[in-house]
Structure formats: structure tokens, C-alpha cells
Design a protein around this motif. Sequence first.
Motif, PDB file in Angstrom:
ATOM      1  N   GLY A 182      70.188 -33.515 -24.996  1.00 32.36           N
ATOM      2  CA  GLY A 182      69.556 -33.827 -26.262  1.00 32.36           C
ATOM      3  C   GLY A 182      68.231 -33.109 -26.426  1.00 32.36           C
ATOM      4  O   GLY A 182      67.678 -32.537 -25.497  1.00 32.36           O
ATOM      5  N   ALA A 183      67.733 -33.148 -27.638  1.00 31.90           N
ATOM      6  CA  ALA A 183      66.448 -32.520 -27.935  1.00 31.90           C
ATOM      7  C   ALA A 183      65.324 -33.333 -27.300  1.00 31.90           C
ATOM      8  O   ALA A 183      65.440 -34.537 -27.094  1.00 31.90           O
ATOM      9  CB  ALA A 183      66.250 -32.447 -29.441  1.00 31.90           C
ATOM     10  N   ILE A 184      64.239 -32.668 -26.974  1.00 33.47           N
ATOM     11  CA  ILE A 184      63.079 -33.345 -26.409  1.00 33.47           C
ATOM     12  C   ILE A 184      62.426 -34.160 -27.508  1.00 33.47           C
ATOM     13  O   ILE A 184      62.165 -33.654 -28.596  1.00 33.47           O
ATOM     14  CB  ILE A 184      62.086 -32.331 -25.818  1.00 33.47           C
ATOM     15  N   ARG A 185      62.175 -35.429 -27.231  1.00 36.44           N
ATOM     16  CA  ARG A 185      61.513 -36.263 -28.226  1.00 36.44           C
ATOM     17  C   ARG A 185      60.027 -35.977 -28.194  1.00 36.44           C
ATOM     18  O   ARG A 185      59.426 -35.753 -27.157  1.00 36.44           O
ATOM     19  CB  ARG A 185      61.804 -37.733 -27.947  1.00 36.44           C
ATOM     20  N   ARG A 186      59.423 -35.982 -29.355  1.00 32.93           N
ATOM     21  CA  ARG A 186      58.002 -35.691 -29.514  1.00 32.93           C
ATOM     22  C   ARG A 186      57.223 -36.969 -29.761  1.00 32.93           C
ATOM     23  O   ARG A 186      57.764 -37.984 -30.184  1.00 32.93           O
ATOM     24  CB  ARG A 186      57.792 -34.723 -30.690  1.00 32.93           C
ATOM     25  N   CYS A 187      55.927 -36.878 -29.532  1.00 30.73           N
ATOM     26  CA  CYS A 187      55.017 -37.992 -29.795  1.00 30.73           C
ATOM     27  C   CYS A 187      55.088 -38.345 -31.281  1.00 30.73           C
ATOM     28  O   CYS A 187      55.138 -37.459 -32.136  1.00 30.73           O
ATOM     29  CB  CYS A 187      53.594 -37.582 -29.403  1.00 30.73           C
ATOM     30  N   THR A 188      55.089 -39.636 -31.584  1.00 33.51           N
ATOM     31  CA  THR A 188      55.195 -40.062 -32.982  1.00 33.51           C
ATOM     32  C   THR A 188      53.849 -40.137 -33.688  1.00 33.51           C
ATOM     33  O   THR A 188      53.808 -40.437 -34.886  1.00 33.51           O
ATOM     34  CB  THR A 188      55.894 -41.433 -33.083  1.00 33.51           C
ATOM     35  N   ARG A 189      52.761 -39.867 -32.986  1.00 28.32           N
ATOM     36  CA  ARG A 189      51.438 -39.866 -33.629  1.00 28.32           C
ATOM     37  C   ARG A 189      51.344 -38.670 -34.575  1.00 28.32           C
ATOM     38  O   ARG A 189      51.860 -37.588 -34.302  1.00 28.32           O
ATOM     39  CB  ARG A 189      50.328 -39.786 -32.586  1.00 28.32           C
ATOM     40  N   SER A 190      50.662 -38.860 -35.675  1.00 28.48           N
ATOM     41  CA  SER A 190      50.516 -37.812 -36.686  1.00 28.48           C
ATOM     42  C   SER A 190      49.902 -36.560 -36.086  1.00 28.48           C
ATOM     43  O   SER A 190      48.956 -36.631 -35.300  1.00 28.48           O
ATOM     44  CB  SER A 190      49.629 -38.298 -37.836  1.00 28.48           C
ATOM     45  N   ALA A 191      50.420 -35.433 -36.433  1.00 30.44           N
ATOM     46  CA  ALA A 191      49.919 -34.106 -36.055  1.00 30.44           C
ATOM     47  C   ALA A 191      49.977 -33.844 -34.552  1.00 30.44           C
ATOM     48  O   ALA A 191      49.340 -32.921 -34.067  1.00 30.44           O
ATOM     49  CB  ALA A 191      48.501 -33.886 -36.584  1.00 30.44           C
ATOM     50  N   CYS A 192      50.726 -34.614 -33.800  1.00 31.82           N
ATOM     51  CA  CYS A 192      50.865 -34.375 -32.361  1.00 31.82           C
ATOM     52  C   CYS A 192      52.269 -33.837 -32.107  1.00 31.82           C
ATOM     53  O   CYS A 192      53.255 -34.429 -32.547  1.00 31.82           O
ATOM     54  CB  CYS A 192      50.651 -35.653 -31.558  1.00 31.82           C
ATOM     55  N   SER A 193      52.348 -32.730 -31.412  1.00 35.93           N
ATOM     56  CA  SER A 193      53.657 -32.143 -31.134  1.00 35.93           C
ATOM     57  C   SER A 193      53.976 -32.133 -29.643  1.00 35.93           C
ATOM     58  O   SER A 193      54.897 -31.461 -29.204  1.00 35.93           O
ATOM     59  CB  SER A 193      53.705 -30.712 -31.682  1.00 35.93           C
ATOM     60  N   GLN A 194      53.220 -32.914 -28.863  1.00 38.29           N
ATOM     61  CA  GLN A 194      53.444 -32.977 -27.419  1.00 38.29           C
ATOM     62  C   GLN A 194      54.715 -33.774 -27.120  1.00 38.29           C
ATOM     63  O   GLN A 194      55.105 -34.658 -27.882  1.00 38.29           O
ATOM     64  CB  GLN A 194      52.246 -33.641 -26.727  1.00 38.29           C
TER      65      GLN A 194
ATOM     66  N   ALA B 243      65.862 -43.078 -28.752  1.00 35.29           N
ATOM     67  CA  ALA B 243      64.894 -43.497 -29.769  1.00 35.29           C
ATOM     68  C   ALA B 243      65.432 -44.732 -30.483  1.00 35.29           C
ATOM     69  O   ALA B 243      66.606 -44.792 -30.831  1.00 35.29           O
ATOM     70  CB  ALA B 243      64.659 -42.370 -30.759  1.00 35.29           C
ATOM     71  N   GLU B 244      64.594 -45.715 -30.660  1.00 37.96           N
ATOM     72  CA  GLU B 244      64.977 -46.967 -31.297  1.00 37.96           C
ATOM     73  C   GLU B 244      64.069 -47.220 -32.492  1.00 37.96           C
ATOM     74  O   GLU B 244      62.898 -46.857 -32.460  1.00 37.96           O
ATOM     75  CB  GLU B 244      64.833 -48.137 -30.317  1.00 37.96           C
ATOM     76  N   PRO B 245      64.602 -47.878 -33.524  1.00 42.89           N
ATOM     77  CA  PRO B 245      63.731 -48.257 -34.633  1.00 42.89           C
ATOM     78  C   PRO B 245      62.685 -49.254 -34.151  1.00 42.89           C
ATOM     79  O   PRO B 245      62.933 -50.029 -33.234  1.00 42.89           O
ATOM     80  CB  PRO B 245      64.679 -48.914 -35.636  1.00 42.89           C
ATOM     81  N   HIS B 246      61.540 -49.246 -34.747  1.00 39.22           N
ATOM     82  CA  HIS B 246      60.448 -50.174 -34.457  1.00 39.22           C
ATOM     83  C   HIS B 246      59.809 -49.948 -33.087  1.00 39.22           C
ATOM     84  O   HIS B 246      59.169 -50.837 -32.554  1.00 39.22           O
ATOM     85  CB  HIS B 246      60.880 -51.626 -34.604  1.00 39.22           C
ATOM     86  N   THR B 247      60.022 -48.775 -32.493  1.00 37.52           N
ATOM     87  CA  THR B 247      59.325 -48.397 -31.274  1.00 37.52           C
ATOM     88  C   THR B 247      58.655 -47.056 -31.537  1.00 37.52           C
ATOM     89  O   THR B 247      59.007 -46.350 -32.487  1.00 37.52           O
ATOM     90  CB  THR B 247      60.262 -48.265 -30.058  1.00 37.52           C
TER      91      THR B 247
END
Length: 114
Positions: free
Chosen positions: A2-14, A38-42
Motif C-alpha cells: 500500500g501507499a505510505i500514509r502521511r501525517c494528517t496535520r495541515s501542510a505536513c507531508s512527512q 486508516a480509520e475514520p475519526h483517527t
Amino acid sequence: MGAIRRCTRSACSQPAVATLTYVYADQTAVLGPLATAAEPHTYDLCAEHSQRLSAPRGWDVLRLAPDPTTIEPSHDDLLALADAVREAGRPRRADPQPPGPALHLVRDPSPEDR
């Protein structure tokens, strides 16, 4: 893979390394190892944002540290994966009879048969 999941904080691509979940009933923010999916509400967070995490005033932060022995797949994990792949590759046998009791149509006796 699968694709690498990224940080969900705005403007963060880590890349994400931890998952944050809020338990509203207990007023607790739980930060643990990255969830397998990835789960909703997390919220998935990178290393920097997971270190700087703060919770709303009056809330507790529960940090669950990963077990260092489980970070890398163990020999048992690899054997279990190989067994699952073998099992999925086996042809399925058709069952000659469905499980459970068989159903038969029963007609009401005619007035002459009574």
C-alpha cells in the motif's frame, strides 16, 4: 504494497508513524503505534507532530509505546503469512450437499386421502 500514509496535520507531508484517537467519554487522547489501516475519526501523525502533541485543557494524554520486539516481523509472523498465502491458493472443493438439514416440499393431503 500500500501507499505510505502521511501525517494528517495541515501542510505536513512527512510519513505517519503514530495514530491518535480521542476517547471523548474519558476525556483522553490516545497516541499509539501507527494503525494497520486508516480509520475514520483517527489521525495519523508524523514523528515530530506526535512528540509535540497536546490535548485540550483537562484532558489526559495516554502514550502507548510500541513493543520493540514487535516492530520487525518475527519468524512466526512470516510462517503465518506463508501459511495464509498457501491456504488462499488452494482450489476450493465444491460441497456436494449444503450444510444443515435439507428442506422438502410437503403437500397437504387432498380431501380424498383423509
